[in-house]
Structure formats: structure tokens, C-alpha cells
Design a protein around this motif. Structure first.
Motif, PDB file in Angstrom:
ATOM      1  N   ASN A 161       0.832  -1.200   0.000  1.00 46.32           N
ATOM      2  CA  ASN A 161       0.000   0.000   0.000  1.00 46.32           C
ATOM      3  C   ASN A 161       0.875   1.261   0.000  1.00 46.32           C
ATOM      4  O   ASN A 161       2.108   1.194  -0.027  1.00 46.32           O
ATOM      5  CB  ASN A 161      -0.993  -0.013   1.162  1.00 46.32           C
ATOM      6  CG  ASN A 161      -0.340   0.146   2.531  1.00 46.32           C
ATOM      7  OD1 ASN A 161       0.856   0.456   2.647  1.00 46.32           O
ATOM      8  ND2 ASN A 161      -1.114  -0.044   3.584  1.00 46.32           N
ATOM      9  N   ASP A 162       0.237   2.406   0.060  1.00 44.52           N
ATOM     10  CA  ASP A 162       0.967   3.673  -0.027  1.00 44.52           C
ATOM     11  C   ASP A 162       1.905   3.880   1.155  1.00 44.52           C
ATOM     12  O   ASP A 162       2.970   4.501   1.013  1.00 44.52           O
ATOM     13  CB  ASP A 162      -0.022   4.841  -0.114  1.00 44.52           C
ATOM     14  CG  ASP A 162      -0.743   4.897  -1.450  1.00 44.52           C
ATOM     15  OD1 ASP A 162      -0.256   4.256  -2.416  1.00 44.52           O
ATOM     16  OD2 ASP A 162      -1.780   5.569  -1.542  1.00 44.52           O
ATOM     17  N   ASP A 163       1.517   3.391   2.345  1.00 44.74           N
ATOM     18  CA  ASP A 163       2.406   3.515   3.502  1.00 44.74           C
ATOM     19  C   ASP A 163       3.705   2.728   3.279  1.00 44.74           C
ATOM     20  O   ASP A 163       4.787   3.193   3.640  1.00 44.74           O
ATOM     21  CB  ASP A 163       1.707   3.004   4.770  1.00 44.74           C
ATOM     22  CG  ASP A 163       0.581   3.913   5.225  1.00 44.74           C
ATOM     23  OD1 ASP A 163       0.572   5.093   4.824  1.00 44.74           O
ATOM     24  OD2 ASP A 163      -0.299   3.439   5.971  1.00 44.74           O
ATOM     25  N   ASP A 164       3.598   1.539   2.712  1.00 47.43           N
ATOM     26  CA  ASP A 164       4.784   0.742   2.409  1.00 47.43           C
ATOM     27  C   ASP A 164       5.709   1.499   1.456  1.00 47.43           C
ATOM     28  O   ASP A 164       6.928   1.578   1.656  1.00 47.43           O
ATOM     29  CB  ASP A 164       4.393  -0.588   1.759  1.00 47.43           C
ATOM     30  CG  ASP A 164       3.550  -1.465   2.656  1.00 47.43           C
ATOM     31  OD1 ASP A 164       3.720  -1.401   3.883  1.00 47.43           O
ATOM     32  OD2 ASP A 164       2.726  -2.223   2.117  1.00 47.43           O
ATOM     33  N   ILE A 165       5.111   2.061   0.411  1.00 50.54           N
ATOM     34  CA  ILE A 165       5.898   2.787  -0.591  1.00 50.54           C
ATOM     35  C   ILE A 165       6.574   4.003   0.032  1.00 50.54           C
ATOM     36  O   ILE A 165       7.753   4.280  -0.214  1.00 50.54           O
ATOM     37  CB  ILE A 165       5.001   3.190  -1.770  1.00 50.54           C
ATOM     38  CG1 ILE A 165       4.505   1.931  -2.499  1.00 50.54           C
ATOM     39  CG2 ILE A 165       5.737   4.122  -2.729  1.00 50.54           C
ATOM     40  CD1 ILE A 165       3.394   2.188  -3.495  1.00 50.54           C
ATOM     41  N   ALA A 166       5.839   4.711   0.885  1.00 49.06           N
ATOM     42  CA  ALA A 166       6.395   5.906   1.528  1.00 49.06           C
ATOM     43  C   ALA A 166       7.585   5.553   2.412  1.00 49.06           C
ATOM     44  O   ALA A 166       8.580   6.301   2.457  1.00 49.06           O
ATOM     45  CB  ALA A 166       5.316   6.608   2.350  1.00 49.06           C
TER      46      ALA A 166
END
Length: 381
Positions: free
Chosen positions: A14-19
């Protein structure tokens, strides 16, 4: 409209992982930095152990565990035939020989009674026992603890299928001398590729850290010689470059925050499969356990139907897998050690009947219903 294609497993990024990965990319440390230590601390705290030592993949982690246990030429590793080849291959890497005992059909894991028979056949020669929590099933550890103590063997749990599972009220990772994890994309959390060894032992943790980093230490308290300056380091054993990067650990650390939710969803999917398929004639469901981590959901059908069912599901855009061909029956093992079909009847029977249905947290209930309807339709037809 074409159905979406379903595989037996896949990652959830998800976006948190990518961030988190981007944050590390923009920082000073891409490898051998503080995010590695933070991920290791999160793993150890989750399992309730003192140490987690990360590796570049689960196979490297198994290799490290065998080396830390002291296995070498003339030694034996006792394990199950129903596992991925890396479990037993890791013994070969250190010059030891893997030997096998059949599975318990009630758990699909190494049978402790058959393991005891094999240990008595090889008195004093089995240096380590490596039961596998196959598919995520938390087999009873006490019989193996007893066998390890009686035979002077190191107990290494291959829990590459089982992160997030529970055994006796504790998270898997606490019960063996060393517990090995995998973070491949189809596992409970992912670091793209990665693995770890959990242990309560300071000595094993030190050996594992040396092993993953060329056998080199930079810790002054461990030096065998007088340091020549602040640059001093020592290679004290033969190791490998098996270090996991900060980038990978950033992804793993982020994924750890959702681990319990991932496992909870896997259990919901398993419960739905059981409700939808429990009355289908000619089909057997995998063993249930309240602490099951459900990396896999392997069903069993008559051997003659397994191939046609596999093909039927593929025609309906459901791409599955079979876990596993028994390790002793791979050509390498048959040629080197002389194993034959019939040596492990329970594992062989399971292999000929098994097929792993889709099992990953991104599955929607409608996806599970679609798979179950496809299985039911074929078997009832």
C-alpha cells in the motif's frame, strides 16, 4: 466480461509501504543501517524473543541456522519430506546429510512418532531436527523438544509458512532453539525477498550475524587480536554476504504494522472456504487449528481428478499450485541418496491428491465464492 486472474498467493503493498521505502531511499543508509536493526527489533518483540537476525532470503536464513547449530560433514538433519527443498538443502550446504521421516496425515507436518523411529535408527548422528509448520499449521512442539533433548539435537523450526500463527497462546517463533522465517511476496509479510532467524540464544545470534556478513566482526569486544586502529575488523569464520538491505527492511517494518490484520483476513478466507466446501463429496479440507496462519489452503481430491481439476481452474483464470513434490523424490535426491517412491507413503499420498487454492489477504469474499463454485461444479459434475 473476462474474470480477473487469481493466483494462489500474492503480496499486498500500500501507499504507507511505498512511503517508507522512499524515505529510506532519500536517506543516508541503503544497507547495513538503522532500519535493519529496527525491523529486527520489531520481529523479535512480536515473537517475544531476544533476537531476530535478518537474511537476504529464507533459504539463506536456513543456511545460517544450520551453520550456527554446528552442522557439518558426518552430521544428519532430520526433517519432513513435505516441504520446499530449501529446508533440507540447507543441511547439504554445510556438508551434512538430510534424512526424512514421514508426515502425520492429521497435521501434514513431521510425525513425531516416525521421527523418533528415525532417530533410533541413527543413534548419535542426528545433530539437528527441523520440523516444518506446513501451510501455517502450528504443530505441537513438545514432542520434538523432548526428542531433541534426548538425542542432543538442536531444534530448528522452519516457520517460513507460519509468521503470525499461534501455538499454546504464544506467537510462533518462541519454542525452538532457532525459528526460521521467510518474507517472499506470497508469505504473510514481504520484504520482496528476505528471511530471518529468531532465537533466545545470544550465542546463536552472534554466530548468525557473523555468518551473514562474511564471518567478519567489527565489535571490539569480540576481537581476538589487538586492534590496530578504529578501522580494525576481523574475519573469524567463513561466512557469506547474506545481509538484508535497509530498503527491504523499510518495507518489512511497514508490513509488520499490518501483520495481525493479514493473518486475521487469511483466517476469514479459510473459514469461508470451509463453509462453502465442507459438504462436497470427494474433497478433503486441510487440518484446522485456531492458531493456524494459513499461508496455504491445500485441498485434497482423488489423485485421478487432481490434474483435470487443476486444468479446469486454469481455464477459469484461477492459477494454482501444488505444494509440494516430496523432497526425497526430486531427481537430485533420488540419484544421490537412493530414495524411491513408497519410502514416505503419507507424504506421497498427500502430494498426489493436493492442490492449493488462492489464499492471500487481498482476496475478496466474491473471489473465494468464485473459486469454491468452480471446485464444486467440477467435482459434482
Amino acid at each position: 466480461m473476462k474474470n480477473k486472474t487469481l493466483a494462489y498467493g500474492r503480496q499486498w503493498i500500500n501507499d504507507d509501504d511505498i512511503a517508507e521505502v522512499v524515505r529510506v531511499l532519500k536517506g543516508d543508509w541503503l544497507t547495513q543501517g538503522p532500519t535493519v536493526a529496527a525491523f529486527e527489533r520489531a520481529l523479535a518483540d512480536y515473537a517475544g524473543v531476544k533476537h531476530a537476525v535478518t537474511f537476504v532470503n529464507g533459504t539463506a536464513a536456513l543456511h545460517g541456522a544450520m551453520a550456527a547449530a554446528g552442522l557439518g560433514p558426518g552430521d544428519r538433519l532430520l526433517t519432513t519430506p513435505m516441504t520446499f527443498a530449501a529446508t533440507s538443502n540447507s543441511a547439504l550446504y554445510v556438508g551434512a546429510e538430510p534424512v526424512f521421516a514421514d508426515i502425520d496425515p492429521a497435521t501434514l507436518c513431521l510425525d513425531p512418532v516416525k521421527a523418533e523411529v528415525k532417530l533410533k535408527e541413527l543413534p548419535g548422528r542426528v545433530r539437528a531436527i527441523a520440523p516444518v509448520s506446513f501451510a501455517g499449521y502450528p504443530f505441537a512442539m513438545e514432542p520434538f523438544k523432548k526428542l531433541a533433548a534426548e538425542h542432543g539435537a538442536v531444534l530448528i523450526e522452519d516457520a517460513c509458512h507460519a509468521l503470525g500463527g499461534d501455538r499454546g497462546g504464544r506467537k510462533i517463533g518462541f519454542d525452538a532453539d532457532m525459528t526460521v522465517l521467510s518474507f517472499h511476496p506470497v508469505k504473510h509479510i514481504t520484504t520482496a525477498e528476505g528471511g530471518a532467524v529468531l532465537t533466545q540464544s545470544d550465542a546463536y545470534a552472534q554466530a548468525l550475524r557473523l555468518f551473514r556478513s562474511h564471518g567478519i566482526t567489527r565489535s571490539a569486544s569480540d576481537f581476538e587480536e589487538e586492534p590496530e586502529g578504529p578501522w580494525h575488523c576481523e574475519m573469524q569464520s567463513l561466512g557469506y554476504n547474506y545481509r538484508l538491505t535497509d530498503l527491504s527492511c523499510a518495507l518489512g517494518l511497514s508490513q509488520m504494522r499490518r501483520l495481525d490484520a493479514f493473518v486475521s483476513r487469511r483466517r476469514e478466507i479459510a473459514a469461508l472456504y470451509r463453509r462453502l466446501l465442507s459438504d462436497v463429496s470427494g474433497l478433503a479440507l486441510p487440518p484446522a487449528h485456531e492458531g493456524h496462519a494459513y499461508h496455504l489452503f491445500p485441498i485434497r481430491v482423488e489423485a485421478a481428478q487432481r490434474g483435470p481439476l487443476f486444468a479446469h481452474l486454469a481455464e477459469n483464470d484461477i492459477r494454482l499450485q501444488v505444494h509440494y513434490s516430496p523432497v526425497p523424490h526430486h531427481p537430485y535426491y533420488r540419484k544421490r541418496f537412493g530414495y524411491r517412491w513408497g519410502d514416505f507413503p503419507e507424504a506421497e499420498r498427500f502430494y498426489h491428491e493436493a492442490i492449493s487454492l488462492p489464499m492471500f489477504p487481498l482476496l475478496e469474499d466474491a473471489d473465494v465464492v468464485r473459486v469454491a463454485d468452480c471446485v464444486r461444479g467440477f467435482l459434482e459434475r
